[in-house]
Design an enzyme around this catalytic site. Sequence first.
Site, PDB file in Angstrom:
ATOM      1  N   ASP A 149       1.034  -7.207  -1.724  1.00  0.00           N
ATOM      2  CA  ASP A 149       1.971  -8.416  -0.296  1.00  0.00           C
ATOM      3  C   ASP A 149       0.453  -8.810  -0.199  1.00  0.00           C
ATOM      4  O   ASP A 149      -0.191  -7.760   0.163  1.00  0.00           O
ATOM      5  CB  ASP A 149       2.699  -7.038   0.145  1.00  0.00           C
ATOM      6  CG  ASP A 149       3.323  -7.677   1.517  1.00  0.00           C
ATOM      7  OD1 ASP A 149       3.060  -8.936   1.814  1.00  0.00           O
ATOM      8  OD2 ASP A 149       3.752  -7.606   2.140  1.00  0.00           O
ATOM      9  N   LYS A 205       4.925  -0.361   3.398  1.00  0.00           N
ATOM     10  CA  LYS A 205       5.352   0.045   2.198  1.00  0.00           C
ATOM     11  C   LYS A 205       4.398   0.571   0.851  1.00  0.00           C
ATOM     12  O   LYS A 205       4.141  -0.956   0.877  1.00  0.00           O
ATOM     13  CB  LYS A 205       6.617   0.486   2.055  1.00  0.00           C
ATOM     14  CG  LYS A 205       7.389   0.961   3.342  1.00  0.00           C
ATOM     15  CD  LYS A 205       7.725   2.658   2.053  1.00  0.00           C
ATOM     16  CE  LYS A 205       7.894   3.655   4.003  1.00  0.00           C
ATOM     17  NZ  LYS A 205       7.982   4.616   3.387  1.00  0.00           N
ATOM     18  N   TYR A 240      -0.553   2.861   9.044  1.00  0.00           N
ATOM     19  CA  TYR A 240       0.616   2.391   8.727  1.00  0.00           C
ATOM     20  C   TYR A 240       0.433   0.518   7.838  1.00  0.00           C
ATOM     21  O   TYR A 240      -0.200   0.042   9.092  1.00  0.00           O
ATOM     22  CB  TYR A 240       1.837   1.741   9.329  1.00  0.00           C
ATOM     23  CG  TYR A 240       3.083   1.366   8.580  1.00  0.00           C
ATOM     24  CD1 TYR A 240       4.089   1.886   7.976  1.00  0.00           C
ATOM     25  CD2 TYR A 240       3.478  -0.024   8.460  1.00  0.00           C
ATOM     26  CE1 TYR A 240       5.274   1.356   7.244  1.00  0.00           C
ATOM     27  CE2 TYR A 240       3.651  -0.706   7.965  1.00  0.00           C
ATOM     28  CZ  TYR A 240       4.844   0.174   7.293  1.00  0.00           C
ATOM     29  OH  TYR A 240       5.792  -0.440   6.693  1.00  0.00           O
ATOM     30  N   ASP A 242       6.567  -0.845  -2.183  1.00  0.00           N
ATOM     31  CA  ASP A 242       7.082  -1.195  -2.281  1.00  0.00           C
ATOM     32  C   ASP A 242       6.443  -1.209  -4.063  1.00  0.00           C
ATOM     33  O   ASP A 242       6.000  -1.626  -4.317  1.00  0.00           O
ATOM     34  CB  ASP A 242       7.079  -2.250  -1.729  1.00  0.00           C
ATOM     35  CG  ASP A 242       7.147  -2.648  -1.128  1.00  0.00           C
ATOM     36  OD1 ASP A 242       8.099  -2.033   0.331  1.00  0.00           O
ATOM     37  OD2 ASP A 242       6.438  -3.456  -0.182  1.00  0.00           O
ATOM     38  N   GLY A 296     -14.379  -1.496  -8.720  1.00  0.00           N
ATOM     39  CA  GLY A 296     -14.777  -1.234 -10.266  1.00  0.00           C
ATOM     40  C   GLY A 296     -12.463  -0.771 -10.931  1.00  0.00           C
ATOM     41  O   GLY A 296     -12.232  -0.219 -12.222  1.00  0.00           O
ATOM     42  N   TYR A 319       5.243   3.382  11.896  1.00  0.00           N
ATOM     43  CA  TYR A 319       4.708   3.244  12.862  1.00  0.00           C
ATOM     44  C   TYR A 319       4.314   3.849  13.862  1.00  0.00           C
ATOM     45  O   TYR A 319       4.944   4.921  14.229  1.00  0.00           O
ATOM     46  CB  TYR A 319       6.179   2.366  13.399  1.00  0.00           C
ATOM     47  CG  TYR A 319       5.799   0.667  12.586  1.00  0.00           C
ATOM     48  CD1 TYR A 319       5.326   0.201  13.505  1.00  0.00           C
ATOM     49  CD2 TYR A 319       5.749   0.773  11.477  1.00  0.00           C
ATOM     50  CE1 TYR A 319       5.139  -1.106  12.980  1.00  0.00           C
ATOM     51  CE2 TYR A 319       5.801  -0.577  11.267  1.00  0.00           C
ATOM     52  CZ  TYR A 319       5.143  -1.329  11.970  1.00  0.00           C
ATOM     53  OH  TYR A 319       5.257  -2.820  11.257  1.00  0.00           O
ATOM     54  N   TYR A 379       2.629 -14.829   6.429  1.00  0.00           N
ATOM     55  CA  TYR A 379       3.057 -13.406   7.214  1.00  0.00           C
ATOM     56  C   TYR A 379       2.089 -12.680   6.259  1.00  0.00           C
ATOM     57  O   TYR A 379       2.414 -12.114   5.785  1.00  0.00           O
ATOM     58  CB  TYR A 379       4.185 -13.127   7.870  1.00  0.00           C
ATOM     59  CG  TYR A 379       4.377 -12.393   9.108  1.00  0.00           C
ATOM     60  CD1 TYR A 379       3.895 -12.254   9.739  1.00  0.00           C
ATOM     61  CD2 TYR A 379       4.381 -10.457   8.675  1.00  0.00           C
ATOM     62  CE1 TYR A 379       3.518 -11.975  10.934  1.00  0.00           C
ATOM     63  CE2 TYR A 379       3.943 -10.521   9.096  1.00  0.00           C
ATOM     64  CZ  TYR A 379       3.642 -10.366  10.860  1.00  0.00           C
ATOM     65  OH  TYR A 379       3.736  -9.424  12.255  1.00  0.00           O
TER      66      TYR A 379
HETATM   67  C1  F6R Z   1       8.380  -2.527   5.810  1.00  0.00           C
HETATM   68  C2  F6R Z   1       8.316  -3.806   6.333  1.00  0.00           C
HETATM   69  C3  F6R Z   1       8.932  -4.798   7.664  1.00  0.00           C
HETATM   70  C4  F6R Z   1       7.873  -4.496   8.592  1.00  0.00           C
HETATM   71  C5  F6R Z   1       9.008  -5.511  10.193  1.00  0.00           C
HETATM   72  C6  F6R Z   1       7.375  -5.198  10.624  1.00  0.00           C
HETATM   73  O1  F6R Z   1       8.117  -2.178   4.791  1.00  0.00           O
HETATM   74  O2  F6R Z   1       7.577  -5.080   5.477  1.00  0.00           O
HETATM   75  O3  F6R Z   1       9.778  -4.180   8.085  1.00  0.00           O
HETATM   76  O4  F6R Z   1       7.801  -3.275   9.048  1.00  0.00           O
HETATM   77  O5  F6R Z   1       9.356  -6.584   9.944  1.00  0.00           O
HETATM   78  O6  F6R Z   1       6.193  -5.946  11.005  1.00  0.00           O
HETATM   79  P1  F6R Z   1       5.241  -6.431  11.854  1.00  0.00           P
HETATM   80  O7  F6R Z   1       5.085  -4.958  12.068  1.00  0.00           O
HETATM   81  O8  F6R Z   1       4.231  -6.776  11.194  1.00  0.00           O
HETATM   82  O9  F6R Z   1       5.941  -7.511  12.750  1.00  0.00           O
HETATM   83 MG    MG Z   2       4.857  -7.441   3.738  1.00  0.00          MG
HETATM   84 MG    MG Z   3       6.738  -5.584   0.106  1.00  0.00          MG
END
Ligand code: F6R
Ligand code: MG
Ligand code: MG
Length: 383
Positions: A13, A232, A229, A234, A105, A348, A92
């Site tokens: 991501d 995820k 954190y 994924d 590596g 979180y 984002y």
């Molecule tokens: C879960 C995920 C989203 C974010 C949520 C809050 O894997 O990526 O649910 O956890 O949108 O995101 P922030 O803390 O970046 O505002």
């Molecule tokens: Mg993301």
């Molecule tokens: Mg993702």
Amino acid sequence: MSQEITISVIKADIGGMVGHSGIHTDLVAMARQHLEEAQRRGVIVDYYVTWCGDDLQLIMTHRHGTDSPIVHGLAWETFERCTVKAKEMKLYGAGQDLIADAFSGNVRGMGPGVAEMSFIERPSEPIIILMADKTSAGAWNLPLFRMFADPFNTAGLVISPALHEGFRFEVHDVKGHKRIFFNCPEEMYDLLVFIGAPGRYMIKAVYTKKGEIAAVSSTERLSLIAGHYVGKDDPVCIVRAQGIFPAVGEILEPFTMPHIVEGWMRGSHYGPLMPVPLQYAKCTRFDGPPRVVALGFQLADGRLVGPRDMFDDPAFDEARRLCNVIADHFRRHGPFEPHRLPMEEMEYTTLPEVAERLAGRWEPLPEPHPAITGGDGSAVEAD
Ligand code: F6R
Ligand code: MG
Ligand code: MG
């Protein structure tokens, strides 16, 4: 150069659009261009760039074997380049999975997720690439078990001589950093003791009894890597199909039951895994529900012929409908378990913070009334 072909799926991501729901097509185009150049230079045999939710997915075939610094370096460079673009567009969480500052590596443990396997290509080699968003690698435990060990799912285990012997599972303990192998069906109950706890024990790979690789998953746990954190994991998973492996339909069948996985909003909720075609691989409702995409390819001397978008099929409509019903029911629990993950799994940080702030306000429970205890404090039996 090896006779074997290696297929590597490396994902990260590196910036969401909008929020964490999906990806910007410019990043996909940019990654394609980068891998196209690499293919022209002969570094990789073929590639396919795609996405699932906010994750950029690089599917590559090559002759460098697994854990190759060349291929991992190429993926890292691709993610870095795309991150520059993501930052420019202020997408984002731009670059969120590139946890390490510099490539050293191998991308394992650096943030991106990796699934890769090497094998001698069969005369016809169908493969399915599974990609999920808003969940973690343990999400493959149940479907992989069904594909390779459950005769109610995979008819071939009963009626095909090629599958009748069963399969061998490699399970990783991602908290204990160790692994174990189980033969199925002989050790099926032992296997289930562990993989039924998918937050800790994850099926890393499945082999035939003769040692041929059948499936491999990504088992990186970003929170364990980063110590806090960062999103995820994924996960992704590669599964070989047909012949000595389950049929394509036996690989897809487990996803008709939207099983409950961890992830969803803030990586802190249980919810059903929804099988979707690529066009619906965007996580909208409560940042979910968690999605899974399946792309099918035929390999031809390492070339990726395809893909076919396997869940783009009304046969999965009922699973999607059921998923929505389950999602409604879970959502009604709001911040209550079992929708919300148990305390120890909360990724979180608000809960530990709240717990610390209130630590001094907890007081001991009053002693039990003397009338209901014996002289030594033991409970007195009621008449
Ligand atoms: C879960 C995920 C989203 C974010 C949520 C809050 O894997 O990526 O649910 O956890 O949108 O995101 P922030 O803390 O970046 O505002
Ligand atoms: Mg993301
Ligand atoms: Mg993702």
